[in-house]
Design an enzyme around this catalytic site. Structure first.
Site, PDB file in Angstrom:
ATOM      1  N   GLU A   9       1.389  -0.934   0.547  1.00 24.42           N
ATOM      2  CA  GLU A   9      -0.560   0.149  -0.371  1.00 24.42           C
ATOM      3  C   GLU A   9       1.478   1.427   0.116  1.00 24.42           C
ATOM      4  O   GLU A   9       0.512   2.519  -0.523  1.00 24.42           O
ATOM      5  CB  GLU A   9      -0.788  -0.047   1.046  1.00 24.42           C
ATOM      6  CG  GLU A   9      -1.579   1.339   1.216  1.00 24.42           C
ATOM      7  CD  GLU A   9      -3.329   1.265   2.363  1.00 24.42           C
ATOM      8  OE1 GLU A   9      -3.587   1.540   2.854  1.00 24.42           O
ATOM      9  OE2 GLU A   9      -3.828  -0.119   2.228  1.00 24.42           O
ATOM     10  N   ASP A 109      -2.638  -2.579   2.439  1.00 28.21           N
ATOM     11  CA  ASP A 109      -3.530  -3.313   4.482  1.00 28.21           C
ATOM     12  C   ASP A 109      -4.416  -3.824   4.610  1.00 28.21           C
ATOM     13  O   ASP A 109      -5.328  -4.096   3.611  1.00 28.21           O
ATOM     14  CB  ASP A 109      -3.789  -1.610   4.978  1.00 28.21           C
ATOM     15  CG  ASP A 109      -2.603  -1.328   5.573  1.00 28.21           C
ATOM     16  OD1 ASP A 109      -1.485  -1.272   5.212  1.00 28.21           O
ATOM     17  OD2 ASP A 109      -2.667   0.246   5.769  1.00 28.21           O
ATOM     18  N   TYR A 318      -0.938  -3.849  14.278  1.00 27.07           N
ATOM     19  CA  TYR A 318      -2.132  -3.477  13.113  1.00 27.07           C
ATOM     20  C   TYR A 318      -2.800  -2.513  13.587  1.00 27.07           C
ATOM     21  O   TYR A 318      -3.914  -2.689  14.645  1.00 27.07           O
ATOM     22  CB  TYR A 318      -2.636  -4.229  11.913  1.00 27.07           C
ATOM     23  CG  TYR A 318      -3.747  -3.659  10.923  1.00 27.07           C
ATOM     24  CD1 TYR A 318      -2.930  -2.894   9.872  1.00 27.07           C
ATOM     25  CD2 TYR A 318      -4.807  -3.330  11.491  1.00 27.07           C
ATOM     26  CE1 TYR A 318      -3.683  -2.796   9.175  1.00 27.07           C
ATOM     27  CE2 TYR A 318      -5.274  -2.714  10.203  1.00 27.07           C
ATOM     28  CZ  TYR A 318      -4.470  -2.337   9.023  1.00 27.07           C
ATOM     29  OH  TYR A 318      -5.833  -1.663   8.269  1.00 27.07           O
TER      30      TYR A 318
END
Length: 736
Positions: A9, A109, A318
Site C-alpha cells: 500500500e 493493508d 496493526y
C-alpha cells in the site's frame, strides 16, 4: 524465469517486505518498484484509483442542475485520482502485465480499505493473473516471513472486497447526490457547496444537537451544605448534607442555622471492599479517545503516530482495528512479548510480573469470537529503542505497552468507607476510598494507600480512624451556591465514543464493545470524518472542545429529521457492510437500498427550494448608521434598495467563517479583546489570533490579525510560522 509481483500500500511497507524476503533486491531508478530474483515489489501511494466524477458518464453533468438528479451510474467508472497517482498507476499496471509475472500478491493493508485499493488497481490493469493475499498484523521481519509462509487465496477475500466496493459506491451515491441537491436548493442561503454525506452528516448532527442543547440551557441555582467535624484528638473530616444534592436556598439556611455549633454523632460507619478490573486492550477508537483525554491529541494525530509505530518502528501491531481482544493462537507469544517490552527499564518491573506468571489470566484478553480481521493493538515482540521515537510515537507506545502489561495484572482492591454524621437531626455523608492493593494500577505508578475523589463527600479525603457512635464537634457549617451546568461540548474523545455507539451515551466499556457494530463509520475512518467537518467549516476546535459553527447548525436545522442526520441509520449501514463481509447479507440488496435512499433523499431536499435563512442584524453601520445585515459572503449595510456606504466585513478569514458576535465586537471596538479560535493556515493546522478592523488608503475595510507576527514585513510567511508555533504551543500546554 517467472516472478511474483508483490503490491504494497505504501513505499515504506514495500521496502520492509523486501528486507524480509530472501535474495538481493535493487530499487528501480525511478523509485517506483524493487526488483529481486524471485520477487518484484511495487506499491500504491494510498488510493491511486477512485470513482469517476459524474461528468465522466455525461459531459452535461459538469453543471449542477437539479433536473439531472439523482445520478445513478449503471456501472461505476474508475479513474486515477490525480497526475501523480496516474504515473505510479501506469508502473503498477505495466508490472502486472509483464510476461515475467505469473502471480500477484496483494500486500495492501489487511482490512476493508486495503482490499479496495488493490481491487481497483487489479481491475483497471485488465489482467487475469492469479492473486494471493498477504495478511499482516505486524510489520516485524518475523511476522512478514510467517505471513508469506501462509499466503491466503485471493478468492477468500471476495466478500471483503464486495463490502469495500459497496462502502465506496454508497458514499459516492449519497454524498454526490445529496451535496448537489442541497447546494442547488440552498444556493441563496450559503456561499459555496453544502457538503452532505452518509457518515459526515449524522456526525455533524450529533455536534449540532449538543450545541443547541447548550444554547437552550437555562442555569438554575441550587445550594449545597458542607460541614467540618472533629472527633477527639483532632481527627478532622468533612461531610456533605445527605438530603439531596440540590437544596433550595431557604432549606440550606435552615440546615446551617440548626447545625452550627451543635454536637454531632457518627450514626453510621460502613467499610466495604471494592475491586476494579484492568481495562480492556486498545482498539483504535479507545486509543484515540484516551490520547485525546490525556494529551489533547486529535484523533488524526493519534492515528498518524500509531501508523508510524506500526510501519516505521515495527513497535506495535496493526492499529486500524476494531477489536479489543487477542486470539487463542497468540497465547504462547504473550509472555515472550512482555519480556521484550521489559527490556526498556520503565516497563521492567511490570513485565517481570507477567513473565513470572505460571498461568496467565486470559478471561478479559483472549476471545476468538471478538476478533475478525485484526486483534487488539499490542506491542510487537521485539526490542525497541524508545529514544528513536518522536514525542508523539513515544506517548502512544507508552499507552499501548502499559495497557498490554496491565491486562495480566490482578485486580486493584480498594477499601470504601461511608460515614453518616447526624447533627440536630440533619445527616451529613462522608465517603473515602483507599487503595489497598495496587494490582494493575501499579503498572501506572499507583501505590497502595492513595485516595480517589468522591463526588458526594465534598472532595478528596484520607479519612482518620473513626468509630460508629463517636461524638464529634461541628467546627464549621456553610451553604454553597451552585448553578446547574449545561451539557458539555464534545471533545474528540467523547465524539469518537458517540460515533462508536451510534450516539447512545453508554459509559460501560464492555457494553460499548457489544454496541460498536452499529456505530457511525469505522475505527479507521472516524478521524477523517471529524477532520472533514472541520475542513468544510461545519465545526471548530476551541481548546479541546468541538463546537458547531452557524453554518453547521443551519444545515442540520434545515435537514430537520431527515434520515441522513440519523446516527442509527448509518450505524445500521455499517452493520450491513460487516454482514456482507461475513456472507450474511448481499451486495446487490445493500446497493438497491442505497439507490432507493439516494432517490428519496433528492426528493426530500427538493422541498428546500426557496427556503430563506433568517439573517443576523448586527445593528447600525459605524460609518453611515444604516443596519449592517448578514448575507452569504459578508456583513454589510448594502441592500437591494440601498447601496449603503460601502462598509463590509467579509465572512471568511483564514478558512474560518467569522460569526456575528465577533463582527459586532469589531464594529464596536475596532478589535477583539480575546483571541478568536478556529483559524486554519495553509499547513492545515489550526490557530487562534486577535483581530482588528482597519480602513486602507482606498477607503476599503479589512479585518487583519492583531498580533506581533502580523505586523512583520513578511506578513504571510510570518503568519504561517506563527500558526505553526501557536498550534504547537497549544498542544504542548494541553499535553502537560
Amino acid at each position: 524465469m517467472s516472478k511474483t509481483l508483490v503490491v504494497a500500500e505504501k513505499p515504506s511497507v514495500g521496502r520492509d517486505i523486501a528486507a524480509a524476503l530472501p535474495g538481493a533486491f535493487k530499487e528501480a531508478k525511478e523509485k517506483t518498484h524493487i526488483v529481486g530474483d524471485e520477487y518484484v515489489i511495487t506499491w500504491a501511494i494510498g488510493h491511486l484509483v477512485g470513482l469517476a466524477d459524474p461528468d465522466a458518464y455525461d459531459e452535461k453533468l459538469k453543471k449542477w442542475r437539479f433536473n439531472d438528479l439523482p445520478i445513478l451510474p449503471p456501472k461505476f467508472k474508475l479513474v486515477p485520482n490525480d497526475d501523480k497517482a496516474k504515473k505510479q498507476l501506469n508502473v503498477v499496471h505495466k508490472l502486472m502485465k509483464d510476461d515475467e509475472i505469473d502471480l500477484i500478491v496483494n500486500a495492501c493493508d489487511a482490512g476493508r480499505e486495503g482490499e479496495l485499493i488493490f481491487a481497483y488497481l487489479y481491475e483497471t490493469s485488465g489482467v487475469k493473473k492469479p492473486v494471493m493475499r498477504l495478511w499482516l498484523n505486524s510489520m516485524t521481519k518475523k511476522a512478514i516471513e510467517e505471513a508469506f509462509g501462509h499466503l491466503r487465496e485471493g478468492g477468500e477475500m471476495r466478500l471483503l472486497e464486495e463490502a469495500a466496493r459497496s462502502r465506496s459506491e454508497a458514499d459516492w451515491l449519497v454524498g454526490m447526490n445529496a451535496t448537489r441537491a442541497a447546494s442547488i436548493r440552498l444556493r441563496f442561503a450559503f456561499d459555496g457547496a453544502v457538503s452532505l454525506g452518509r457518515v459526515q452528516t449524522p456526525t455533524l448532527a450529533l455536534v449540532v444537537r449538543r450545541e443547541l442543547e447548550i444554547r437552550a440551557f437555562v442555569p438554575e441555582p441550587y445550594w449545597l451544605v458542607e460541614a467540618q467535624f472533629a472527633a477527639t484528638g483532632e481527627r478532622i473530616y468533612s461531610g456533605r448534607y445527605l438530603g439531596g444534592k440540590r437544596i433550595p436556598e431557604a432549606d440550606a439556611k435552615t440546615i446551617v442555622s440548626d447545625a452550627t455549633g451543635q454536637p454531632g454523632e457518627i450514626t453510621k460507619l460502613e467499610k466495604k471492599e471494592e475491586k476494579e478490573q484492568p481495562e480492556l486492550l486498545y482498539d483504535l477508537t479507545s486509543l484515540q479517545r484516551n490520547a485525546n483525554v490525556l494529551f489533547g491529541f486529535s484523533a488524526r494525530r493519534t492515528l498518524a503516530a500509531a501508523q508510524r509505530l506500526y510501519e516505521e518502528h515495527k513497535a506495535i501491531t496493526y492499529p486500524r482495528t476494531s477489536s479489543r481482544f487477542l486470539t487463542s493462537e497468540m497465547i504462547p507469544e504473550i509472555q515472550p512479548t512482555a519480556n521484550m517490552v521489559g527490556r526498556n527499564s520503565k516497563y521492567e518491573k511490570a513485565a517481570a510480573y507477567v513473565t513470572r506468571l505460571d498461568k496467565l489470566p486470559l478471561g478479559r484478553v483472549v476471545n476468538d469470537a471478538k476478533v475478525e480481521d485484526h486483534h487488539a493493538i499490542i506491542p510487537t515482540k521485539g526490542e525497541h529503542d524508545l529514544s528513536r521515537m518522536g514525542p508523539d510515537e513515544a506517548r502512544i507506545y507508552d499507552l499501548v505497552a502499559k495497557r498490554f502489561l496491565a491486562a495480566f495484572h490482578p485486580v486493584a482492591v480498594f477499601e470504601r468507607t461511608r460515614i453518616e454524621t447526624t447533627v440536630a437531626d440533619h445527616v451529613f455523608r462522608t465517603s473515602g476510598r483507599v487503595l489497598l492493593i495496587a494490582g494493575w494500577k501499579s503498572v501506572y505508578g499507583e501505590e497502595a494507600n492513595g485516595t480517589q475523589k468522591e463526588d458526594d463527600s465534598g472532595g478528596d479525603q484520607l479519612l482518620p480512624l473513626l468509630e460508629q457512635g463517636e461524638s464529634v464537634e461541628t467546627r464549621k457549617v456553610e451553604s454553597l451556591r451552585k448553578e446547574t451546568q449545561p451539557p458539555r461540548r464534545f471533545t474528540e474523545s467523547s465524539l469518537l465514543g458517540a460515533m462508536e455507539t451510534a450516539g447512545k451515551d453508554i459509559q460501560d466499556a464492555e457494553l460499548r464493545e457489544a454496541m460498536k457494530d452499529s456505530g457511525i463509520g469505522t475505527p479507521a475512518t472516524r478521524a477523517a470524518i471529524i477532520e472533514r467537518l472541520l475542513q468544510v467549516g461545519y465545526i471548530e476546535r476551541e481548546g479541546r472542545a468541538l463546537h458547531a459553527t452557524e453554518k453547521g447548525v443551519q444545515v442540520i436545522s434545515l435537514l430537520g429529521e431527515h434520515p441522513l442526520t440519523s446516527a442509527e441509520l448509518t450505524g445500521d449501514w455499517e452493520r450491513r457492510l460487516a454482514l456482507i463481509e461475513q456472507g450474511e447479507d448481499s451486495r446487490p440488496a445493500f446497493m438497491d437500498d442505497i439507490v432507493k435512499f439516494t432517490t428519496d433523499t433528492v426528493a426530500e431536499l427538493d422541498k428546500l427550494k426557496g427556503v430563506k435563512i433568517e439573517r443576523a442584524n448586527l445593528g447600525p453601520c459605524p460609518i453611515c448608521g444604516r443596519d449592517v445585515i448578514e448575507n452569504r459572503k459578508g456583513y454589510s449595510c448594502w441592500s437591494k434598495d440601498d447601496p449603503g456606504c460601502g462598509f463590509v466585513i467579509w465572512k471568511k478569514k483564514a478558512n474560518k467563517i467569522l460569526p456575528p458576535s465577533v463582527v459586532k465586537e469589531l464594529m464596536a471596538n475596532r478589535k477583539t479583546e480575546k483571541a478568536v479560535t478556529g483559524f486554519r493556515g495553509r499547513s492545515g493546522r489550526t490557530f487562534s489570533a486577535k483581530l482588528k478592523l482597519e480602513q486602507n488608503e482606498e477607503g476599503k475595510w479589512r479585518v487583519e490579525f492583531d498580533e506581533d507576527w502580523a505586523r512583520e514585513p513578511a506578513n504571510q510567511s510570518a503568519a504561517e510560522a506563527s500558526e505553526e508555533k501557536s498550534d504547537e504551543t497549544s498542544e504542548a500546554v494541553t499535553s502537560a
